[in-house]
Scaffold this motif. Structure first.
Motif, short mmCIF file in Angstrom:
data_model
loop_
_atom_site.label_atom_id
_atom_site.label_comp_id
_atom_site.label_asym_id
_atom_site.label_seq_id
_atom_site.Cartn_x
_atom_site.Cartn_y
_atom_site.Cartn_z
N TYR A 1 0.87 -1.17 0.00
CA TYR A 1 0.00 0.00 0.00
C TYR A 1 0.91 1.23 0.00
O TYR A 1 1.62 1.47 0.97
CB TYR A 1 -0.86 0.03 1.27
N ASP B 1 0.98 4.99 0.21
CA ASP B 1 0.14 6.15 0.51
C ASP B 1 0.97 7.42 0.39
O ASP B 1 1.95 7.58 1.10
CB ASP B 1 -0.43 6.03 1.93
N GLY C 1 -7.69 -2.45 -4.35
CA GLY C 1 -6.66 -3.38 -3.89
C GLY C 1 -7.34 -4.69 -3.59
O GLY C 1 -8.46 -4.93 -4.02
#
Lengths: 196, 272
Positions: free
Chosen positions: A130, A132, B10
């Motif tokens: 992930y 960010d 995701g």
């Protein structure tokens, strides 16, 4: 300025810009890597006043059914109200969505990270990264800063060693042994504007 | 998440690798319960915000920005008795809108962007603690927006956010009666209630009770108090508050220095 276009034209006649830069010159760029210890990889990039921080967290997930040997890379660009008064708090606005999609396209097209490298056990376990990106100060040219921060943060990511225990079929993670990601290409973004 | 078209898709769900790790975290080492971690504070660092501040205490990193005053959105105000010193009537006073967010990479587990209830509760706590310090009567029908962003949670996050928000308001030139300084405390589980000042993330995770106090140092008034958990008898909570207030007083000179430096920088940068 009362007449912003005229103001700019006066500088452009001398082939420079109001902040003293040449037409092809970047602002002072600084980068700070690995300052967020809770993230698996992080980078803070400043292009002049524009500041973007990228933090990467790695988690486990089941690979997608149509590509069982690939992991995921999920970028997300956040433009919070603190970076500029033009943004309101709430779900991502148009500019944030466009930026997120741009970063996703850069990752996909440049193949900077092969999703196959993120697979631990085909069909069962893969890494999901992930990414960010948060803009802390919005002074223009956000896409260049985001691309740069993403690249720097990815190079800083260290993933622990994972092995699948054959008997229990569960993952076993060794947090003490970490290794860097294999970054194959290094995309660099530059933005241009056409004036008049 | 499945229905959110605004963000890149995701996997449906994911687990952090720590769940499968063999070794546990070590116990936090015994330490002096009144020690405060060294603090780094800097004001006036964002170019687009009216006022901003960055605070770092141990592993906790908070950035706060203030914008406004701006025309208040809702306009259902009546009239009321006028305040002293030429301030607007109570019903026309300005408002403080606070927003607290955690960066997704700030904690041990990734938090997906829509924060949820906890962030709203902390934003409300921020607003309640900052209101007594700001002269809202001088900003009639206006609103000041304070946004705090937690970049890394190393313990006492709310306290750091409070302090950063007060510094940012001062940096923005908003009229205030006093700064607000925040201090966090936590109490480890067990029979003997010792309260630890300025807990680290590990100490907070293992805590049976936690408390954040906000003090206005010069006026010596408590601006905010937020606590929860099993703290033991009442005297124990009172002891904790006293410890927290002492901590806030000790932190004050650092913040004064920070604001003076920021004002000097601003003065040097402004054209003569």
């Amino acid at each position: 300025t009362v007449e912003p276009l005229e103001y700019y034209r006066r500088f452009l006649k001398e082939n420079c810009r109001p902040d003293g830069r040449e037409l092809g010159e970047f602002r002072t760029t600084t980068i700070n890597i690995g300052s967020i210890s809770t993230a698996d990889g992080s980078a803070l990039v400043k292009l002049g006043n524009t500041t973007v921080i990228c933090g990467i967290k790695a988690e486990f997930a089941t690979p997608p059914t149509d590509t069982p040997d690939k992991g995921y890379v999920v970028p997300n660009v956040d433009l919070p109200p603190l970076c500029s008064s033009r943004f309101r708090s709430g779900p991502p606005g148009e500019e944030a969505q466009v930026a997120s999609q741009f970063i996703a396209d850069v990752i996909e097209n440049s193949q900077m990270i092969q999703k196959e490298d993120l697979c631990i056990s085909p069909g069962k376990l893969a890494w999901v990264l992930y990414c960010d990106l948060i803009c802390l100060d919005y002074d223009g040219n956000i896409l260049d800063a985001c691309t740069f921060a993403l690249l720097a943060a990815l190079k800083n990511v260290q993933l622990p060693e994972v092995s699948i225990n054959e008997e229990t079929a569960l993952a076993e993670v060794n947090l003490k042994k970490k290794s860097y990601l294999n970054i194959r290409t290094h995309p660099v973004a530059t933005s241009f504007a056409v004036f008049d | 998440m499945p229905g959110d078209h605004r963000r890149i898709r995701g996997p449906e769900e994911s687990q952090p690798p720590q769940l499968y790790a063999a070794d546990e975290d070590e116990e936090p080492a015994a330490r002096d319960p009144t020690r405060l971690r060294p603090v780094y504070a800097r004001a006036g660092l964002l170019s687009q915000a009216k006022g901003s501040a960055y605070l770092e205490a141990g592993g906790t990193k908070v950035l706060c920005a203030v914008s406004g005053p701006r025309q208040a959105e809702s306009s259902e105000r009546g009239s009321g008795p006028a305040g002293t010193g030429g301030e607007a009537p109570a019903a026309l006073r300005g408002r403080l809108l606070c927003d607290f967010r955690r960066a997704p990479f700030s904690g041990r587990r990734r938090r997906a962007p829509p924060g949820g209830g906890e962030e709203r509760e902390l934003a409300l706590a921020l607003q309640e603690a900052l209101e007594p310090a700001v002269r809202l009567g001088r900003y009639p029908r206006a609103q000041l927006e304070v946004s705090a962003l937690l970049l890394e949670d190393g313990g006492s996050a709310l306290a750091a956010a409070l302090t950063a928000a007060a510094l940012a308001l001062a940096d923005a030139g908003v009229e205030m009666y006093d700064l607000v300084v925040g201090c966090g405390l936590s109490r480890a589980p067990g029979p003997a209630p010792t309260w630890l000042l300025d807990p680290t993330r590990q100490e907070e995770e293992r805590a049976a009770a936690g408390l954040t106090v906000a003090l206005m140092p010069v006026l010596n008034q408590v601006a905010g108090l937020l606590g929860s958990g099993e703290g033991g008898p009442t005297e124990s909570w009172a002891e904790a508050v006293r410890l927290g207030l002492e901590g806030c007083q000790r932190l004050y000179p650092v913040l004064q220095q920070c604001l003076v430096r920021a004002a000097r920088r601003r003065g040097a940068a402004a054209p003569p």
